[in-house]
Scaffold this motif. Structure first.
Motif, PDB file in Angstrom:
ATOM      1  N   ASP A 329      -6.836   0.359   2.767  1.00 23.85           N
ATOM      2  CA  ASP A 329      -6.138  -0.380   1.822  1.00 23.85           C
ATOM      3  C   ASP A 329      -4.650   0.010   1.560  1.00 23.85           C
ATOM      4  O   ASP A 329      -3.967  -0.714   0.870  1.00 23.85           O
ATOM      5  CB  ASP A 329      -6.941  -0.883   0.732  1.00 23.85           C
ATOM      6  CG  ASP A 329      -8.134  -1.284   0.857  1.00 23.85           C
ATOM      7  OD1 ASP A 329      -8.250  -2.118   1.995  1.00 23.85           O
ATOM      8  OD2 ASP A 329      -9.229  -1.138   0.092  1.00 23.85           O
ATOM      9  N   THR A 330      -4.308   0.906   2.227  1.00 20.80           N
ATOM     10  CA  THR A 330      -3.151   1.630   1.950  1.00 20.80           C
ATOM     11  C   THR A 330      -1.987   1.628   3.263  1.00 20.80           C
ATOM     12  O   THR A 330      -2.652   1.504   4.235  1.00 20.80           O
ATOM     13  CB  THR A 330      -3.014   3.162   1.547  1.00 20.80           C
ATOM     14  OG1 THR A 330      -3.344   3.982   2.579  1.00 20.80           O
ATOM     15  CG2 THR A 330      -3.963   3.092   0.355  1.00 20.80           C
ATOM     16  N   GLN A 355       4.759  -4.456  10.335  1.00 20.75           N
ATOM     17  CA  GLN A 355       4.665  -5.731   9.721  1.00 20.75           C
ATOM     18  C   GLN A 355       3.220  -6.103   8.900  1.00 20.75           C
ATOM     19  O   GLN A 355       3.337  -6.623   8.067  1.00 20.75           O
ATOM     20  CB  GLN A 355       5.042  -6.868  10.644  1.00 20.75           C
ATOM     21  CG  GLN A 355       6.477  -6.988  10.997  1.00 20.75           C
ATOM     22  CD  GLN A 355       6.669  -8.075  12.186  1.00 20.75           C
ATOM     23  OE1 GLN A 355       5.515  -8.192  12.747  1.00 20.75           O
ATOM     24  NE2 GLN A 355       7.971  -8.351  12.126  1.00 20.75           N
ATOM     25  N   PHE A 358       2.459  -5.385   5.227  1.00 14.52           N
ATOM     26  CA  PHE A 358       3.163  -5.922   3.970  1.00 14.52           C
ATOM     27  C   PHE A 358       2.169  -6.124   2.837  1.00 14.52           C
ATOM     28  O   PHE A 358       2.712  -6.196   1.462  1.00 14.52           O
ATOM     29  CB  PHE A 358       3.787  -7.326   4.385  1.00 14.52           C
ATOM     30  CG  PHE A 358       2.685  -8.428   4.523  1.00 14.52           C
ATOM     31  CD1 PHE A 358       2.375  -9.141   3.291  1.00 14.52           C
ATOM     32  CD2 PHE A 358       1.851  -8.576   5.530  1.00 14.52           C
ATOM     33  CE1 PHE A 358       1.572 -10.324   3.333  1.00 14.52           C
ATOM     34  CE2 PHE A 358       0.793  -9.576   5.481  1.00 14.52           C
ATOM     35  CZ  PHE A 358       0.839 -10.496   4.486  1.00 14.52           C
ATOM     36  N   ASP A 359       1.143  -6.092   2.800  1.00 10.10           N
ATOM     37  CA  ASP A 359       0.250  -6.317   1.458  1.00 10.10           C
ATOM     38  C   ASP A 359      -0.655  -5.256   1.117  1.00 10.10           C
ATOM     39  O   ASP A 359      -1.515  -5.555   0.312  1.00 10.10           O
ATOM     40  CB  ASP A 359      -0.778  -7.781   1.859  1.00 10.10           C
ATOM     41  CG  ASP A 359      -1.640  -7.655   3.008  1.00 10.10           C
ATOM     42  OD1 ASP A 359      -1.571  -6.605   3.682  1.00 10.10           O
ATOM     43  OD2 ASP A 359      -2.659  -8.392   3.080  1.00 10.10           O
ATOM     44  N   LYS A 360      -0.380  -4.172   1.677  1.00 10.63           N
ATOM     45  CA  LYS A 360      -1.145  -2.810   1.276  1.00 10.63           C
ATOM     46  C   LYS A 360      -0.707  -2.120   0.119  1.00 10.63           C
ATOM     47  O   LYS A 360       0.490  -2.260  -0.193  1.00 10.63           O
ATOM     48  CB  LYS A 360      -1.332  -2.191   2.673  1.00 10.63           C
ATOM     49  CG  LYS A 360      -2.207  -2.955   3.641  1.00 10.63           C
ATOM     50  CD  LYS A 360      -2.798  -1.934   4.864  1.00 10.63           C
ATOM     51  CE  LYS A 360      -3.770  -2.592   5.673  1.00 10.63           C
ATOM     52  NZ  LYS A 360      -4.072  -1.870   6.748  1.00 10.63           N
ATOM     53  N   GLU A 361      -1.277  -1.047  -0.193  1.00  8.71           N
ATOM     54  CA  GLU A 361      -0.993  -0.469  -1.599  1.00  8.71           C
ATOM     55  C   GLU A 361       0.246   0.944  -0.712  1.00  8.71           C
ATOM     56  O   GLU A 361      -0.322   1.359   0.251  1.00  8.71           O
ATOM     57  CB  GLU A 361      -1.971   0.380  -1.918  1.00  8.71           C
ATOM     58  CG  GLU A 361      -1.822   1.372  -3.231  1.00  8.71           C
ATOM     59  CD  GLU A 361      -2.899   2.009  -3.593  1.00  8.71           C
ATOM     60  OE1 GLU A 361      -2.659   2.940  -4.381  1.00  8.71           O
ATOM     61  OE2 GLU A 361      -4.237   1.324  -3.397  1.00  8.71           O
ATOM     62  N   GLU A 362       1.325   0.997  -1.472  1.00  7.36           N
ATOM     63  CA  GLU A 362       2.130   1.939  -1.173  1.00  7.36           C
ATOM     64  C   GLU A 362       1.668   3.366  -1.375  1.00  7.36           C
ATOM     65  O   GLU A 362       0.856   3.581  -2.382  1.00  7.36           O
ATOM     66  CB  GLU A 362       3.611   1.691  -1.836  1.00  7.36           C
ATOM     67  CG  GLU A 362       4.261   0.382  -1.382  1.00  7.36           C
ATOM     68  CD  GLU A 362       5.309   0.203  -2.210  1.00  7.36           C
ATOM     69  OE1 GLU A 362       5.571   0.738  -3.223  1.00  7.36           O
ATOM     70  OE2 GLU A 362       6.085  -0.848  -1.779  1.00  7.36           O
ATOM     71  N   VAL A 368       6.388  -0.577   1.241  1.00  2.77           N
ATOM     72  CA  VAL A 368       6.223  -1.597   1.905  1.00  2.77           C
ATOM     73  C   VAL A 368       7.789  -2.310   2.310  1.00  2.77           C
ATOM     74  O   VAL A 368       7.753  -2.533   3.712  1.00  2.77           O
ATOM     75  CB  VAL A 368       5.694  -2.911   1.182  1.00  2.77           C
ATOM     76  CG1 VAL A 368       5.723  -4.164   1.809  1.00  2.77           C
ATOM     77  CG2 VAL A 368       4.186  -2.766   0.745  1.00  2.77           C
TER      78      VAL A 368
END
Length: 384
Positions: A329-330, A355, A358-362, A368
């Motif tokens: 998830d990162t 690309q 883009f919706d994952k945890e930093e 991102v």
């Protein structure tokens, strides 16, 4: 109507002011000693919430005064991941310490109450802790002068009861200084052995430690990890405060996250693939401490950075693949996989991988925005 309430208290749980650490007081009825013994147990901060996790045990003799310095250091080192979070078990002894540590005048092995106490620790206490708490198969014992001598007797069991021995200014029984160097080479299991004294220690005890150090240091091997400190200006009692953190730091050195020094002096000088170093580090942690920890994000970044600097692109791919599985998830694994594609001539795959995060945890410096900027740069350079 008068009511009478009788309370029988066998366990008392005390929380710290910030509600994280937990201390348990227990009265343990020992059939070996034919008497109760008071225990003081510190559970790790996440013990209640992380119910799948197991923890090494640190057994503290002379817990009337040694428990707090040991428990405090274990909690502190565990918080910063410099050692595994551990269960600290203190055995309150007080004046009974002399009888608990008694030995025969002829063979100088545990006798009378000393023999009973020896069996109490090995046959009652450790099995009780294993049965009632979530424990890993790694146990350290801590002792000071008489009790430091006593924990050495467990090295003569086969296999030894403890994996680690923290000897603080030991008051050795006769012949122990000869028996230990004879016994240690025949111990097949891996042993961590720490010995400490101070320049202002009791003179006889300082000399005992110095002589023992001369005998044990040559025995260092892959299975006998030996550490020694002689603290400048430390007395018999003040050396304890300096020795305990030193012992924890040395015994658990392999457990710590990769430091800047380790990165520079070890990882960057590897002649083997960097990813194998990462996997070997965690395999060693599992083998030594019985812990199957996920690889830390810090260690992923350190080894991936080294792979980039050393241009070990296949190693980078392996590290990225591991990171994708462990932290799906990162952005961590995707970033390094995209970097692998970039450097191995597959810019389109690199762009899409950048690309896709883009919706994952930093994570750390990997944001991102950084991922999308890199994707845009590839798109601009190659006209996709």
């Amino acid at each position: 109507m008068k009511q009478i309430l009788t309370l029988v208290v066998t366990v008392l749980i005390v929380f710290t002011s910030f509600g994280q650490s937990k201390i348990i007081y227990e009265e343990f009825n020992s059939y070996k000693l034919d008497a109760p013994r008071r225990l003081k147990i510190q559970l790790p901060r996440d013990y209640e919430t992380n119910t799948d996790k197991v923890y090494p045990i640190v057994v503290v003799l002379d817990a009337n005064y040694l428990f707090e310095p040991v428990a405090g250091n274990v909690d502190y080192f565990g918080y910063w991941e410099d050692m595994p979070e551990s269960i600290v078990v203190g055995v309150m002894q007080g004046e009974s310490r002399y009888d608990d540590c008694s030995y025969d005048d002829t063979n100088f092995m545990p006798a009378d109450q000393g023999a009973d106490f020896f069996e109490f620790l090995g046959l009652e206490l450790i099995p009780y802790i294993d049965e009632n708490y979530r424990t890993a198969k790694f146990v350290i014992a801590v002792g000071h002068d008489f009790t430091a001598n006593f924990i050495n007797y467990y090295l003569f069991k086969d296999p030894p009861l403890f994996n680690g021995y923290i000897n603080l200014s030991p008051d050795l029984a006769p012949m122990m200084d000869e028996r230990l160097p004879q016994r240690i080479p025949s111990v097949e299991s891996k042993i961590f052995y720490y010995l400490a004294t101070g320049t202002d220690d009791i003179k006889d005890l300082m000399e005992i430690s110095e002589n023992l150090n001369k005998s044990l240091k040559p025995l260092e091997s892959d299975t006998f990890k030996y550490y020694y400190d002689n603290f400048e200006g430390a007395t018999h009692y003040s050396l304890v405060a300096r020795a305990i953190p030193s012992a924890m730091e040395k015994i658990f050195s392999v457990y710590r996250p990769i430091s800047k020094q380790e990165f520079t002096d070890v990882v960057m000088k590897l002649e083997t693939p960097v990813h194998t170093y990462l996997m070997d580090k965690y395999k060693t942690i599992e083998d030594l401490f019985g812990l199957t920890n996920p690889i830390r994000i810090n260690d992923f970044i350190a080894t991936a950075t080294a792979a980039e600097k050393k241009k070990q692109w296949e190693s980078l791919r392996e590290i990225a693949s591991l990171a994708q599985r462990q932290y799906p998830d990162t952005v961590l694994g995707d970033y390094y996989m995209a970097r692998f594609y970039e450097e191995t001539g597959e810019p389109k795959k690199a762009m899409r991988t950048f690309q896709g995060a883009f919706d994952k945890e930093e994570v750390d410096f990997i944001t991102v925005d950084l991922m999308l900027d890199k994707a845009d740069k590839i798109k601009e350079d190659f006209g996709y």
